[in-house]
Write an enzyme that holds these catalytic residues in place. Structure first.
Site, PDB file in Angstrom:
ATOM      1  N   SER A 192      29.733  -8.836   1.660  1.00 30.97           N
ATOM      2  CA  SER A 192      29.672  -9.449   0.332  1.00 30.97           C
ATOM      3  C   SER A 192      31.010  -9.230  -0.384  1.00 30.97           C
ATOM      4  O   SER A 192      32.051  -9.614   0.152  1.00 30.97           O
ATOM      5  CB  SER A 192      28.486  -8.885  -0.453  1.00 30.97           C
ATOM      6  OG  SER A 192      28.229  -9.664  -1.584  1.00 30.97           O
ATOM      7  N   ASP A 261      14.445 -28.540  11.266  1.00 35.31           N
ATOM      8  CA  ASP A 261      14.149 -27.369  12.094  1.00 35.31           C
ATOM      9  C   ASP A 261      14.438 -27.627  13.573  1.00 35.31           C
ATOM     10  O   ASP A 261      14.881 -26.743  14.308  1.00 35.31           O
ATOM     11  CB  ASP A 261      12.678 -26.959  11.901  1.00 35.31           C
ATOM     12  CG  ASP A 261      12.397 -25.539  12.377  1.00 35.31           C
ATOM     13  OD1 ASP A 261      13.335 -24.881  12.856  1.00 35.31           O
ATOM     14  OD2 ASP A 261      11.239 -25.095  12.264  1.00 35.31           O
ATOM     15  N   ASP A 264      18.111 -27.493  16.275  1.00 33.86           N
ATOM     16  CA  ASP A 264      18.556 -26.497  17.260  1.00 33.86           C
ATOM     17  C   ASP A 264      17.650 -26.457  18.482  1.00 33.86           C
ATOM     18  O   ASP A 264      17.776 -25.576  19.335  1.00 33.86           O
ATOM     19  CB  ASP A 264      18.654 -25.109  16.608  1.00 33.86           C
ATOM     20  CG  ASP A 264      17.348 -24.707  15.921  1.00 33.86           C
ATOM     21  OD1 ASP A 264      16.273 -25.197  16.330  1.00 33.86           O
ATOM     22  OD2 ASP A 264      17.412 -23.909  14.960  1.00 33.86           O
ATOM     23  N   ASP A 268      10.975 -23.334  14.746  1.00 36.32           N
ATOM     24  CA  ASP A 268      10.636 -21.922  14.544  1.00 36.32           C
ATOM     25  C   ASP A 268      10.832 -21.466  13.103  1.00 36.32           C
ATOM     26  O   ASP A 268      10.771 -20.282  12.800  1.00 36.32           O
ATOM     27  CB  ASP A 268      11.488 -21.046  15.473  1.00 36.32           C
ATOM     28  CG  ASP A 268      12.983 -21.253  15.241  1.00 36.32           C
ATOM     29  OD1 ASP A 268      13.347 -22.194  14.501  1.00 36.32           O
ATOM     30  OD2 ASP A 268      13.790 -20.489  15.796  1.00 36.32           O
ATOM     31  N   ILE A 270      13.577 -21.554  11.519  1.00 36.42           N
ATOM     32  CA  ILE A 270      14.949 -21.058  11.344  1.00 36.42           C
ATOM     33  C   ILE A 270      15.924 -22.163  11.758  1.00 36.42           C
ATOM     34  O   ILE A 270      15.761 -22.764  12.833  1.00 36.42           O
ATOM     35  CB  ILE A 270      15.198 -19.796  12.214  1.00 36.42           C
ATOM     36  CG1 ILE A 270      14.273 -18.660  11.775  1.00 36.42           C
ATOM     37  CG2 ILE A 270      16.664 -19.362  12.124  1.00 36.42           C
ATOM     38  CD1 ILE A 270      14.336 -17.438  12.691  1.00 36.42           C
ATOM     39  N   ASP A 404      21.875 -17.027   3.932  1.00 41.19           N
ATOM     40  CA  ASP A 404      22.374 -16.241   2.802  1.00 41.19           C
ATOM     41  C   ASP A 404      22.044 -16.967   1.498  1.00 41.19           C
ATOM     42  O   ASP A 404      22.525 -18.075   1.268  1.00 41.19           O
ATOM     43  CB  ASP A 404      23.897 -16.055   2.949  1.00 41.19           C
ATOM     44  CG  ASP A 404      24.457 -15.038   1.962  1.00 41.19           C
ATOM     45  OD1 ASP A 404      23.942 -14.963   0.831  1.00 41.19           O
ATOM     46  OD2 ASP A 404      25.412 -14.331   2.328  1.00 41.19           O
ATOM     47  N   HIS A 444      21.369 -12.154   2.940  1.00 39.64           N
ATOM     48  CA  HIS A 444      22.645 -11.667   2.428  1.00 39.64           C
ATOM     49  C   HIS A 444      22.911 -10.252   2.941  1.00 39.64           C
ATOM     50  O   HIS A 444      22.389  -9.288   2.405  1.00 39.64           O
ATOM     51  CB  HIS A 444      22.644 -11.702   0.898  1.00 39.64           C
ATOM     52  CG  HIS A 444      23.988 -11.402   0.303  1.00 39.64           C
ATOM     53  ND1 HIS A 444      25.122 -12.121   0.630  1.00 39.64           N
ATOM     54  CD2 HIS A 444      24.396 -10.472  -0.579  1.00 39.64           C
ATOM     55  CE1 HIS A 444      26.152 -11.639  -0.041  1.00 39.64           C
ATOM     56  NE2 HIS A 444      25.741 -10.636  -0.774  1.00 39.64           N
TER      57      HIS A 444
HETATM   58 CA    CA Z   1      14.900 -24.183  14.523  1.00 39.83          CA
END
Ligand code: CA
Length: 531
Positions: A192, A261, A264, A268, A270, A404, A444
């Site tokens: 940071s 989503d 990638d 999931d 993420i 973040d 973060h």
């Molecule tokens: Ca994903």
């Protein structure tokens, strides 16, 4: 943390538990006690040097409550030196130097957070526990607000670069004096504001460190601060038609996931490459209705589009990249979209306008330009020429969590590209001394749903294996030439170490991206590839 605030009167701290439970020799103890008497620090006043036994807990009863660091447990025998050093006739730093009995010969400096103002004892303890002679300072003022900048440019200068550099120079001297020999290698670890301080060192003080680990750097500082502060006038107060109610954000989060989503290869929750997510909120629009709880008005959709667009000044020039999509459930709304001023707007109040009555709601595009033009003591920290650091053989490991909610991860590859352009070096050429790792699912500096434990702090450390620990990896890179190809992060069940490992993921070296291969257990790191 960027948004928190802290104070520490280190010299007034005392040891609550003085029972010697460690194994330090009496020689180590007396050498430590004598150190304060023998040290000669230019402009410095040594308050104490005392043995701290493994198992002790240090108490800091006089520390500023905004530092939220009332105590620190200590896991190894060490000699603790506290001192203050004047940096001008109206400014000074408080600093700590912790000298472990089991010294490896290495030196480490820690950094700070937010606008603080706070010695990060937990990081100093992490370094000392790993055998580093470790220093940390209060960054030139006490507490997490920017009030100390008012009418005192020397405090601003300390914050921009001087406190950290001074701590390093003096800390090395204290270490040499105590151990009777110079350190072998010198390292830095920070995130940071601490990440910005690491970048500042690579840019401006290339001789200070052999290896720098810089996370989520608050660099492009003036423009970051403009970006952080512009959300209040953008959203308006909670009763404004532009404002998005906090309880709408889970719906927005789901909409983001529905659109991105799978980019990638795996649904999931993420986003491994949020920078590729061109989120379009139009589907949530319900026109002019204002009483629905599951859709947005046309005006609110505009607010959302602005949040996910780069911030430009009145001339259309980039101020700061957009917030990356994907952090909607991970603190971004609570950080920036509450209709309350953000803590870092203190920078405008005290360091730019020098006016405690300045109203954060009044921030306008011309102020972005003013702040970046003033660029107090080059706090921007965005110089792209790292050739001096490269020439001396320095190594820089840069990482940034891709969810973040405080400092947009999209600024990090921007800096990497800036260095590449400035130095005329390809990624392969940069690999010799500068590597950047985006960390999917990390918020973060620590935490998040991804494999976020990477050893960048004690609480975010799953292992001391260099492959899973960025500080140990940096030692291995500097001393053995084992540069990181990937950083393996660890995710724990429910985010708690006690619950056991959920999965590991090999975070890729930029510009490669992590991609699920379409088959195989997604919790197996080998089911993903860096492409
Ligand atoms: Ca994903």
């Amino acid at each position: 943390m960027w948004q928190k605030t802290f104070i520490v009167l280190a010299s007034l701290a005392h040891i609550a538990n003085t029972k010697p439970v460690g194994n330090a020799t009496s020689e180590f103890r007396s050498k430590c006690t004598d150190l304060a008497l023998s040290l000669d620090i230019p402009h410095g006043t040594v308050s104490s040097s005392s043995l701290v036994a493994a198992g002790s807990t240090l108490q800091f009863p006089n520390s500023d409550p905004t530092c939220t660091r009332p105590s620190q447990s200590v896991s190894v025998d060490l000699c603790r030196v506290t001192l203050t050093v004047a940096t001008s006739n109206r400014s000074s730093i408080s600093m700590e130097t912790w000298l472990p009995a089991n010294w490896t010969g290495r030196f480490l400096s820690t950094g700070n957070g937010g606008l603080g103002g706070c010695i990060q004892y937990e990081d100093i303890e992490y370094g000392a526990s790993l055998g580093f002679a470790t220093v940390g300072t209060n960054n030139g003022h006490d507490g997490m607000t920017g009030e100390s900048f008012l009418n005192n440019a020397d405090v601003v200068e300390d914050f921009a670069y001087r406190a950290l550099h001074t701590g390093v120079v003096i800390g090395k001297k204290i270490s040499a004096s105590f151990y009777g020999t110079q350190h072998s290698k010198s390292y830095y670890l920070g995130c940071s504001t601490g990440g910005r301080q690491g970048m500042k060192e690579a840019q401006t003080f290339p001789d200070d460190f052999d290896g720098i680990v810089a996370g989520a750097p608050a660099m492009a500082f003036n423009n970051l601060t403009s970006w952080s502060s512009h959300f209040l006038p953008l959203t308006g107060l909670p009763d404004a038609p532009t404002f998005i109610p906090l309880d709408m954000w889970p719906t927005i989060a789901q909409d983001v996931m529905n659109q991105c989503d799978l980019d990638d290869g795996l649904a999931d929750g993420i986003l491994a490459s949020p920078d590729l997510c061109d989120y379009n909120p139009e589907g949530l629009c319900c026109g002019v209705s204002t009483n629905s709880t599951n859709c947005l008005t046309t005006t609110q959709v505009q607010t959302l589009k602005s949040i996910y667009s780069p911030l430009l000044d009145a001339n259309g020039d980039l101020v700061y990249p957009r917030l990356q999509p994907g952090a909607e459930l991970l603190g971004a709304p609570q950080t920036y979209f509450t209709g309350q001023p953000f803590g870092a707007s203190d920078w405008f109040k005290y360091a730019i306008f020098n006016d405690p009555n300045w109203d954060p709601m009044s921030l306008k595009p011309a102020d972005y330009v003013l702040s970046s033009s003033l660029n107090r003591f080059n706090i921007e920290t965005f110089d792209g020429d790292l050739s001096a650091f490269q020439k001396k053989g320095g190594k820089l490991l840069h990482y940034h969590g891709l969810v973040d909610p405080v400092i947009s991860s999209e600024n990090s590859p921007r800096y990497y590209q800036h260095v590449s352009d400035t130095m005329g070096l390809s990624s392969t050429q940069l690999d010799e001394f500068y590597r950047y790792f985006p960390v999917s699912g990390m918020t973060h500096c620590s935490g998040g749903p991804g494999a976020a434990f990477i050893g960048n702090s004690a609480r975010n450390s799953a292992s001391l294996d260099p492959q899973e620990n960025v500080l140990m990896r940096m030692i291995d890179w500097v001393e053995n030439g084992n540069a990181p190809e990937t950083i393996t992060g660890v995710a724990f069940v429910n985010g708690t170490v006690e619950s056991g490992i959920a999965f590991k993921r090999n975070h890729c070296k930029w510009p490669a991206r992590n991609q699920y291969q379409g088959s195989g257990d997604p919790n197996n790191a080998d089911s993903w590839k860096c492409l």
